[in-house]
Design an enzyme around this catalytic site. Structure first.
Site, mmCIF file in Angstrom:
data_model
loop_
_atom_site.group_PDB
_atom_site.id
_atom_site.type_symbol
_atom_site.label_atom_id
_atom_site.label_comp_id
_atom_site.label_asym_id
_atom_site.label_seq_id
_atom_site.Cartn_x
_atom_site.Cartn_y
_atom_site.Cartn_z
ATOM 1 N N ARG A 1 -7.528 55.341 20.204
ATOM 2 C CA ARG A 1 -6.069 55.284 20.176
ATOM 3 C C ARG A 1 -5.471 56.679 20.253
ATOM 4 O O ARG A 1 -4.291 56.835 20.545
ATOM 5 C CB ARG A 1 -5.639 54.582 18.883
ATOM 6 C CG ARG A 1 -4.229 54.031 18.831
ATOM 7 C CD ARG A 1 -3.992 53.315 17.507
ATOM 8 N NE ARG A 1 -4.659 53.959 16.385
ATOM 9 C CZ ARG A 1 -4.245 55.084 15.814
ATOM 10 N NH1 ARG A 1 -3.172 55.701 16.247
ATOM 11 N NH2 ARG A 1 -4.913 55.595 14.799
ATOM 12 N N ARG B 1 9.975 52.811 18.263
ATOM 13 C CA ARG B 1 8.575 52.543 17.907
ATOM 14 C C ARG B 1 7.662 52.916 19.070
ATOM 15 O O ARG B 1 6.573 53.445 18.874
ATOM 16 C CB ARG B 1 8.423 51.057 17.564
ATOM 17 C CG ARG B 1 7.185 50.733 16.764
ATOM 18 C CD ARG B 1 7.270 49.341 16.164
ATOM 19 N NE ARG B 1 7.576 48.341 17.166
ATOM 20 C CZ ARG B 1 8.366 47.280 16.965
ATOM 21 N NH1 ARG B 1 8.934 47.096 15.804
ATOM 22 N NH2 ARG B 1 8.575 46.411 17.922
ATOM 23 N N ARG C 1 13.046 39.010 23.157
ATOM 24 C CA ARG C 1 12.886 37.878 22.234
ATOM 25 C C ARG C 1 14.192 37.564 21.501
ATOM 26 O O ARG C 1 14.815 38.445 20.917
ATOM 27 C CB ARG C 1 11.803 38.194 21.201
ATOM 28 C CG ARG C 1 10.388 38.013 21.726
ATOM 29 C CD ARG C 1 9.398 38.628 20.774
ATOM 30 N NE ARG C 1 9.623 38.169 19.398
ATOM 31 C CZ ARG C 1 9.073 37.074 18.888
ATOM 32 N NH1 ARG C 1 8.264 36.345 19.602
ATOM 33 N NH2 ARG C 1 9.338 36.725 17.638
ATOM 34 N N LYS D 1 -2.102 43.920 28.253
ATOM 35 C CA LYS D 1 -3.508 44.251 28.028
ATOM 36 C C LYS D 1 -4.325 43.030 27.581
ATOM 37 O O LYS D 1 -5.460 42.843 28.023
ATOM 38 C CB LYS D 1 -3.578 45.346 26.951
ATOM 39 C CG LYS D 1 -4.620 46.376 27.192
ATOM 40 C CD LYS D 1 -4.399 47.617 26.355
ATOM 41 C CE LYS D 1 -3.913 47.319 24.962
ATOM 42 N NZ LYS D 1 -4.483 48.226 23.957
ATOM 43 N N ARG E 1 16.409 39.508 16.111
ATOM 44 C CA ARG E 1 15.991 40.195 14.888
ATOM 45 C C ARG E 1 16.027 41.705 15.103
ATOM 46 O O ARG E 1 15.846 42.174 16.224
ATOM 47 C CB ARG E 1 14.564 39.767 14.511
ATOM 48 C CG ARG E 1 14.499 38.362 13.934
ATOM 49 C CD ARG E 1 13.125 38.084 13.394
ATOM 50 N NE ARG E 1 12.181 37.863 14.491
ATOM 51 C CZ ARG E 1 11.336 36.831 14.562
ATOM 52 N NH1 ARG E 1 11.293 35.951 13.587
ATOM 53 N NH2 ARG E 1 10.517 36.693 15.568
#
Ligand code: ZN
Length: 224
Positions: A89, A172, A128, A14, A161
């Site tokens: 949202r 999430r 990542r 986005k 991580r």
């Protein structure tokens, strides 16, 4: 005035597309986080009201957010419109925004969805890795190390991580995608929704978004 709502999950690209639309349409990219930061920095009355909620660790109520937005849309650089990013949202916020715009004889002209399937988002967001020795960043797809699992700079092992692990990201995303789906359905019902395949190359996604806006501008009369 062209009011565009840009919709997409985290990892859908986005931010990249908002910058392209901003440059091509010549209207500002209004991201909710920046909106609050600017209103608070400028100490506008509604900015201070928003800050009082944030300082208390509470969510800023929708009516306050909409007044911050109203203030932003009243600035000269937004005279021709704006690209909203991060608001609405939820479906409730989308309804509140419609009601506010209707009072001004306006509306959301286009809700542009950059559509990326959930599992592709997980892949993008969970790629990542950092090196153990110095935290040098890598991404499995975008910026892989020369030797798998080893830092190019210092040879130390790459670790992930907790926040970057697929299972953390999947959990999430679930709630974020539920909110997004509700907003998408809202704009499907108002007829403003246009969907672009977010798995296409970046330039194709941009072209799809701009094409959707052109089609709306030429085919739909404005109310009032
Ligand atoms: Zn390193």
């Amino acid at each position: 005035m062209t009011l565009v709502v840009l919709l997409g999950a985290p990892g859908a690209g986005k931010g990249t597309q908002a910058a392209v639309l901003r440059d091509r349409l010549g209207i500002p990219h209004v991201a909710t986080g920046d909106l609050f930061r600017a209103a608070i920095r400028d100490a506008t009355p509604v900015g201070l009201e928003a800050k009082s909620y944030m300082d208390a660790g509470r969510l800023v109520p929708d009516d306050v957010t909409i007044r911050v937005l109203e203030e932003r849309l009243g600035r000269p650089d937004a005279a021709a419109g704006a690209i909203l990013d991060g608001f609405p949202r939820t479906a409730v916020q989308a309804g509140a925004l419609d009601a506010f715009l209707a009072q001004r004889g306006s509306r959301v002209d286009a809700a542009l969805l950059i559509d990326v399937p959930a599992e592709d988002l997980v892949k993008r967001l969970s790629g990542r890795w950092i090196c153990q020795a110095a935290g040098h960043p890598y991404h499995a797809a975008m910026n892989p190390p020369r030797v798998a699992g080893m830092c190019d700079v210092d040879g130390s092992p790459l670790v992930q991580r907790d926040d970057d692990r697929p299972e953390t990201i999947r959990a999430r995303l679930a709630s974020q995608l539920a909110d997004l789906d509700a907003v998408v359905e809202h704009y499907r019902s108002t007829g403003a929704l246009r969907t672009v395949d977010g798995l296409r190359p970046i330039a194709d996604v941009s072209a799809g978004l701009l094409g959707a806006l052109d089609a709306i501008a030429t085919s739909t009369p404005r109310p009032g």
